[in-house]
Scaffold this motif. Structure first.
Motif, PDB file in Angstrom:
ATOM      1  N   ASN A 294       0.769  -3.724   9.809  1.00 46.48           N
ATOM      2  CA  ASN A 294       1.162  -2.600   8.956  1.00 46.48           C
ATOM      3  C   ASN A 294      -0.019  -1.637   8.734  1.00 46.48           C
ATOM      4  OD1 ASN A 294       1.952  -0.930   6.847  1.00 46.48           O
ATOM      5  ND2 ASN A 294       3.149  -2.516   5.826  1.00 46.48           N
ATOM      6  N   THR A 296      -0.061   1.315   7.370  1.00 43.94           N
ATOM      7  CA  THR A 296      -0.074   1.911   6.026  1.00 43.94           C
ATOM      8  C   THR A 296      -0.792   0.994   5.044  1.00 43.94           C
ATOM      9  OG1 THR A 296       2.113   2.711   6.582  1.00 43.94           O
ATOM     10  CG2 THR A 296       1.400   3.026   4.308  1.00 43.94           C
ATOM     11  N   LEU A 297      -0.498  -0.281   5.153  1.00 44.56           N
ATOM     12  CA  LEU A 297      -1.140  -1.262   4.275  1.00 44.56           C
ATOM     13  C   LEU A 297      -2.644  -1.268   4.518  1.00 44.56           C
ATOM     14  CD1 LEU A 297      -0.900  -3.668   2.263  1.00 44.56           C
ATOM     15  CD2 LEU A 297      -0.780  -5.149   4.274  1.00 44.56           C
ATOM     16  N   ARG A 300      -4.290   1.858   3.023  1.00 44.60           N
ATOM     17  CA  ARG A 300      -4.373   1.832   1.559  1.00 44.60           C
ATOM     18  C   ARG A 300      -5.485   0.931   1.074  1.00 44.60           C
ATOM     19  NH1 ARG A 300       1.627   1.710  -1.027  1.00 44.60           N
ATOM     20  NH2 ARG A 300       2.305   3.553   0.124  1.00 44.60           N
TER      21      ARG A 300
END
Ligand code: HEM
Ligand code: NAG
Length: 332
Positions: A294, A296-297, A300
């Protein structure tokens, strides 16, 4: 309330506020620190970084690594940029000699551009310019955008001795990596996310040649290395180390800031022993797998971690200054 009680009340209130405020031991940085003194600083730095990156693509890895080495030694205070006439500065240490010149040049150029704007002269620290330039090279390489906390002062000292033993080494195992990051208040997750910076840039063969030629005994290969990858590395790095050769830390995309670093680890293609070490414990494997799955994870968590990195040992007030030339302390 009589005077004595009032004084006790005030003192205990101050104490409680100091204890519960989240960053009571680090300086208060803020996103809009220069909104009055140099409102366009972000654009000025971004443009200088863009220009430098268009000339030399290695600007991106060089700047990102420079920020890390600065923050781990005496805090994010641009002490790594100071030059010493006697060759005794941080940058002269064994571990910093491989810092690419383009990182230093990026900060010096951006500083020159900032100083040229009349209102901004002598207002913006080199430490903040390095923090901004780091964010900019990440964004310009396809990584996440984020607001940079500002308000760091520049350090007034830089010594070779302060570096030795305080930067992680390529041969570190997971426990050693954790311990060094923990000494800066950084967690296992921070360690794994920040190591994702090795999605950019290169390593000299000397940093991993033991893994491909001389692991436990002569001619043995590190079993954690995928065998085909190890053979490939042997072709590129001769047994007698050639100091001119560099190998991408992320062979799939050395100039793209993405999560392929973690996918490489899953396949035994971490170049440095310290990279592959992130895929050895149950917990660390879980984190690597999550980042590999992931983007996006990963982005972040990386932003949170590099923001924490940027808060290390920040100087305020008299502890530091706004250097006029990033390479030398002010002479006033
Ligand atoms: C976790 C422990 C770490 C170790 C043991 C480590 C070690 C190394 C080594 C040995 C190199 C190759 C140097 C050379 O041969 O020229 C390197 C390159 C690099 N490191 Fe790390 N590093 C670590 C963490 C980090 C972190 C946290 C960052 C940034 C947030 C970072 C950013 C980089 C970058 C961008 C390069 C490529 C530099 C270039 O191509 O100019 N590293 N690192
Ligand atoms: C990826 O991580 C983000 C951020 O934590 C989360 O919102 C999203 O649901 C995750 N995507 C998948 C497919 O798990």
């Amino acid at each position: 309330m009589d005077t004595n009680n009032f004084i006790i009340f005030v003192l205990s209130t101050i104490l409680i506020v100091l204890i519960i405020s989240p960053n009571h031991c680090s300086a208060q940085l803020k996103h809009n620190y220069y909104s009055n003194s140099c409102p366009n600083v972000e654009t000025i730095v971004r443009n200088a970084v863009k220009k430098k990156l268009q000339e030399t693509i290695v600007t991106a890895p060089a700047t990102l690594r420079l920020f890390f080495h600065d923050c781990f030694i005496k805090g994010c205070d641009a002490s790594v940029i100071l030059a010493s006439p006697s060759g005794n500065a941080e940058k002269d240490s064994e571990d910093d000699l491989s810092l690419a010149g383009d990182g230093f040049d990026t900060v010096i150029r951006a500083k020159t551009a900032v100083e040229r704007v009349p209102g901004c002269k002598h207002k913006v620290s080199c430490a903040d310019i390095l923090a901004l330039a780091t964010r900019d090279v990440i964004v310009l390489s396809g990584g996440p955008n984020y607001g940079v906390e500002l308000g760091r002062k520049d350090g007034k000292t830089s010594t070779k001795a302060s570096v030795e033993g305080h930067l992680p080494l390529a041969r570190f195992n997971y426990k050693q990596l954790r311990k060094m990051f923990a000494s800066h208040g950084l967690s296992q997750v921070d360690l794994i996310a920040l190591s994702g910076a090795h999605t950019l840039g290169f390593s000299h063969c000397s940093q991993f040649s033991k893994r491909i030629y001389n692991y436990k005994s002569k001619s043995s290969i590190d079993p954690k290395l995928e065998q085909g990858f190890a053979k490939e590395l042997q072709k590129q790095c001769p047994r007698d180390v050639d100091p001119r050769i560099v190998i991408p830390l992320d062979p799939t995309s050395p100039f793209r800031f993405d999560n392929s670093f973690y996918k490489n680890l899953q396949q035994g293609k971490g170049l440095l022993a310290s990279d592959q070490a992130l895929y050895t414990t149950r917990k660390s494997k879980r984190v690597v797998n999550a980042f590999a799955a992931n983007t996006t994870l990963f982005e972040r968590v990386f932003v949170a971690a590099i923001t924490r990195l940027g808060r290390l040992g920040v100087k305020t007030g008299n502890q530091g200054e706004i250097r006029h030339d990033c390479r030398v302390v002010n002479n006033d």
